[in-house]
Design a protein around this motif. Structure first.
Motif, short mmCIF file in Angstrom:
data_model
loop_
_atom_site.label_atom_id
_atom_site.label_comp_id
_atom_site.label_asym_id
_atom_site.label_seq_id
_atom_site.Cartn_x
_atom_site.Cartn_y
_atom_site.Cartn_z
N GLN A 90 1.46 -1.56 0.07
CA GLN A 90 -0.23 0.32 -0.07
C GLN A 90 0.74 1.73 -0.14
N ARG A 91 1.68 1.00 0.52
CA ARG A 91 2.65 2.32 0.37
C ARG A 91 3.28 2.71 -0.87
N ARG A 92 2.83 3.72 -1.50
CA ARG A 92 3.17 4.74 -2.76
C ARG A 92 3.62 5.85 -1.96
N SER A 93 4.89 6.91 -2.55
CA SER A 93 5.75 7.87 -2.44
C SER A 93 4.11 8.98 -2.25
N ILE A 94 4.33 9.90 -1.32
CA ILE A 94 3.22 10.92 -1.90
C ILE A 94 4.24 12.09 -1.74
N ARG A 95 3.10 12.86 -2.82
CA ARG A 95 3.59 13.94 -3.26
C ARG A 95 3.13 14.81 -3.46
N ARG A 96 1.79 14.69 -3.52
CA ARG A 96 0.51 15.98 -3.03
C ARG A 96 0.20 15.81 -1.66
N LEU A 200 9.37 20.79 -1.54
CA LEU A 200 9.02 20.59 -0.40
C LEU A 200 7.25 19.89 -0.53
N ARG A 201 6.91 19.73 -1.89
CA ARG A 201 5.93 19.51 -2.01
C ARG A 201 4.53 19.86 -1.16
N ASP A 202 4.82 21.21 -0.73
CA ASP A 202 3.62 21.87 0.45
C ASP A 202 3.38 21.32 1.35
N CYS A 222 20.37 6.67 8.74
CA CYS A 222 19.71 8.06 8.33
C CYS A 222 18.51 7.15 8.03
N LEU A 223 19.03 6.91 6.73
CA LEU A 223 17.70 6.00 5.30
C LEU A 223 16.64 4.97 6.99
N VAL A 224 17.84 4.17 6.80
CA VAL A 224 17.35 3.22 7.83
C VAL A 224 15.91 3.73 8.48
N THR A 240 4.08 9.37 2.97
CA THR A 240 5.64 10.12 2.92
C THR A 240 6.06 10.51 1.91
N CYS A 241 7.31 10.76 1.05
CA CYS A 241 8.08 10.70 0.61
C CYS A 241 9.83 11.26 0.41
N PHE A 242 10.01 10.01 0.41
CA PHE A 242 12.11 10.56 0.72
C PHE A 242 12.02 11.56 -0.05
N ASN A 243 13.29 12.31 0.11
CA ASN A 243 13.07 13.41 -0.69
C ASN A 243 15.07 13.25 -0.61
N ASP A 244 15.38 13.86 -1.85
CA ASP A 244 17.36 13.51 -1.78
C ASP A 244 17.48 14.98 -2.27
N LEU A 245 16.45 15.45 -3.12
CA LEU A 245 16.92 17.10 -2.99
C LEU A 245 17.03 18.02 -1.31
N ILE A 246 16.00 17.81 -0.30
CA ILE A 246 17.05 18.46 0.84
C ILE A 246 17.67 17.71 1.31
N GLN A 286 2.30 -4.12 -8.68
CA GLN A 286 2.99 -5.92 -9.09
C GLN A 286 4.61 -5.43 -8.72
N ARG A 287 5.50 -5.30 -7.32
CA ARG A 287 6.95 -4.99 -7.92
C ARG A 287 7.61 -6.15 -7.40
N LYS A 288 8.80 -6.16 -8.72
CA LYS A 288 9.65 -7.34 -8.06
C LYS A 288 11.08 -6.02 -8.13
C1 LIG Z 1 16.29 6.45 -1.73
C2 LIG Z 1 15.69 7.15 -2.08
C3 LIG Z 1 15.49 8.45 -2.80
C4 LIG Z 1 14.43 8.95 -2.98
N1 LIG Z 1 14.08 10.65 -3.42
C5 LIG Z 1 12.96 10.84 -3.84
C6 LIG Z 1 13.61 12.55 -4.13
O1 LIG Z 1 14.25 13.19 -3.66
N2 LIG Z 1 12.06 13.09 -4.52
C7 LIG Z 1 11.04 12.15 -4.86
O2 LIG Z 1 9.70 12.72 -5.29
N3 LIG Z 1 10.96 10.55 -4.49
C8 LIG Z 1 11.72 9.97 -4.38
N4 LIG Z 1 12.09 8.97 -4.39
C9 LIG Z 1 10.79 8.43 -3.86
C10 LIG Z 1 11.00 6.80 -4.97
O3 LIG Z 1 11.24 8.41 -6.48
C11 LIG Z 1 10.19 6.39 -4.77
O4 LIG Z 1 9.36 5.44 -4.74
C12 LIG Z 1 9.25 5.50 -6.61
O5 LIG Z 1 9.07 6.00 -7.65
C13 LIG Z 1 8.91 4.46 -6.49
O6 LIG Z 1 7.72 4.73 -6.49
P1 LIG Z 1 6.63 4.58 -4.74
O7 LIG Z 1 7.29 4.92 -4.29
O8 LIG Z 1 5.22 5.54 -4.71
O9 LIG Z 1 6.23 2.99 -5.19
C14 LIG Z 1 13.27 8.06 -3.34
C15 LIG Z 1 12.99 7.02 -2.48
C16 LIG Z 1 14.44 6.45 -2.26
C17 LIG Z 1 14.24 4.69 -1.91
#
Ligand SMILES: Cc1cc2nc3c(=O)[nH]c(=O)nc-3n(C[C@H](O)[C@H](O)[C@H](O)COP(=O)(O)O)c2cc1C
Length: 296
Positions: A90-96, A200-202, A222-224, A240-246, A286-288
């Motif tokens: 269910q977890r997806r990266s949320i950007r909005r 920051l995606r607001d 930090c990542l773990v 949530t969403c990981f953010n590498d730019l910040i 379905q991820r692999k």
């Molecule tokens: C280490 C790592 C760094 C990431 N950095 C960013 C980022 O800077 N900006 C962003 O929008 N998503 C970032 N993501 C999210 C990925 O883009 C996302 O996990 C991938 O597109 C798969 O989508 P999902 O998380 O919705 O399954 C990052 C994910 C990981 C694991």
């Protein structure tokens, strides 16, 4: 001594020495009696993981720096593997995000999950900063965009390019040129127009994970820890969403470090934006991974 054994209570079972990653406890036999001692040659190798004290049936081990209150009774999680797989799916990266604040009770629970993350070298040196104040998030955004605007200018200068490449390495430099900056051009443009904040995606809350610069596993820790937080947030209904730019932007400018009250010897290595998702996902992919195999 870093590990103390109460010899009056010790039964000589040897569980502590066996579970210890560095066999710091040794079982010796004297006059037909088994005794557990702390190896004088290896006592300094203790990582303070506390496994010895946690398995000792007679509770006779004390590790310096770990108080008995630091231990809580072991409880089965009761989580079924399908439930955990479902949570991961269910977890997806949320950007909005919705314009809705996250309660500090929920943030606290997310931080609790991060606290429970394993750390390399058992150093537990990771720190967490949460920004959930909209004004501070807005000031922080200004800092981050300024850094990327400056970077955009620097990359046009061959000498600056040379030094940036040398500092971050070839792979990261190529990703910066081919992936990050082409998107950044638009992010800066939209931010200046007041259209959107794509860095920051607001988000209503930002979580930063920092570690001492000289911690060998700092970035990994930090990542773990961030991933623990992400999964707890998922359970709490928070996207949530990981953010590498910040992270790089947190560490570079002295005024940003000051805003974050980031000590000189620390850097931010991971960050997650968080908030209530504006959209509901109807389907999950379905991820692999690329490969899975045994060597038989
Ligand atoms: C280490 C790592 C760094 C990431 N950095 C960013 C980022 O800077 N900006 C962003 O929008 N998503 C970032 N993501 C999210 C990925 O883009 C996302 O996990 C991938 O597109 C798969 O989508 P999902 O998380 O919705 O399954 C990052 C994910 C990981 C694991």
């Amino acid at each position: 001594m870093i590990v103390n054994i109460d010899q009056n209570l010790c039964t000589g079972c040897g569980f502590c020495g066996d579970i210890c990653p560095r066999h710091i406890m040794e079982t010796i036999t004297q006059n037909d009696e088994k005794n557990v001692i702390v190896s004088p040659e290896r006592s300094h190798l203790c990582m303070k993981c506390g496994h010895c004290a946690a398995v000792c049936p007679s509770s006779c081990i004390k590790v310096n720096g770990l108080k008995s209150e630091d231990f809580i009774p072991f409880k089965e999680s009761g989580i079924h593997s399908d439930q955990l797989l479902s949570l991961f799916s269910q977890r997806r990266s949320i950007r909005r995000y919705k314009n809705k604040r996250i309660s500090r009770d929920k943030i606290q629970q997310i931080v609790e999950a991060a606290h429970r993350a394993p750390t390399g070298t058992a150093s537990r040196s990771t720190g967490i900063i949460v920004i959930d104040n909209p004004q501070i998030l807005s000031i922080f955004s200004e800092h981050v965009y300024k850094i990327y605007e400056d970077l955009e200018k620097s990359l046009k200068n061959p000498i600056a390019r040379f030094f940036i490449k040398r500092q971050i390495g070839k792979n990261k430099f190529m990703a910066l040129l081919d992936f990050v900056m082409p998107g950044m051009k638009w992010y800066i443009h939209w931010y200046k127009q007041g259209k959107s904040n794509e860095i920051l995606r607001d988000c209503p809350a930002l979580m930063l994970f920092h570690s001492p610069i000289f911690e060998p596993m700092g970035a990994e820790n930090c990542l773990v820890s961030a991933f623990h937080a992400i999964m707890m947030a998922q359970v709490e209904g928070i996207g949530t969403c990981f953010n590498d730019l910040i992270p790089p932007a947190c560490n570079m400018a002295p005024e940003t470090r000051k805003l974050l009250d980031l000590p000189e010897d620390r850097e931010v290595y991971a960050s997650i934006t968080m908030g209530y998702s504006k959209y509901r996902f109807k389907q999950m992919p379905q991820r692999k991974l690329a490969e899975f195999r045994y060597i038989d």
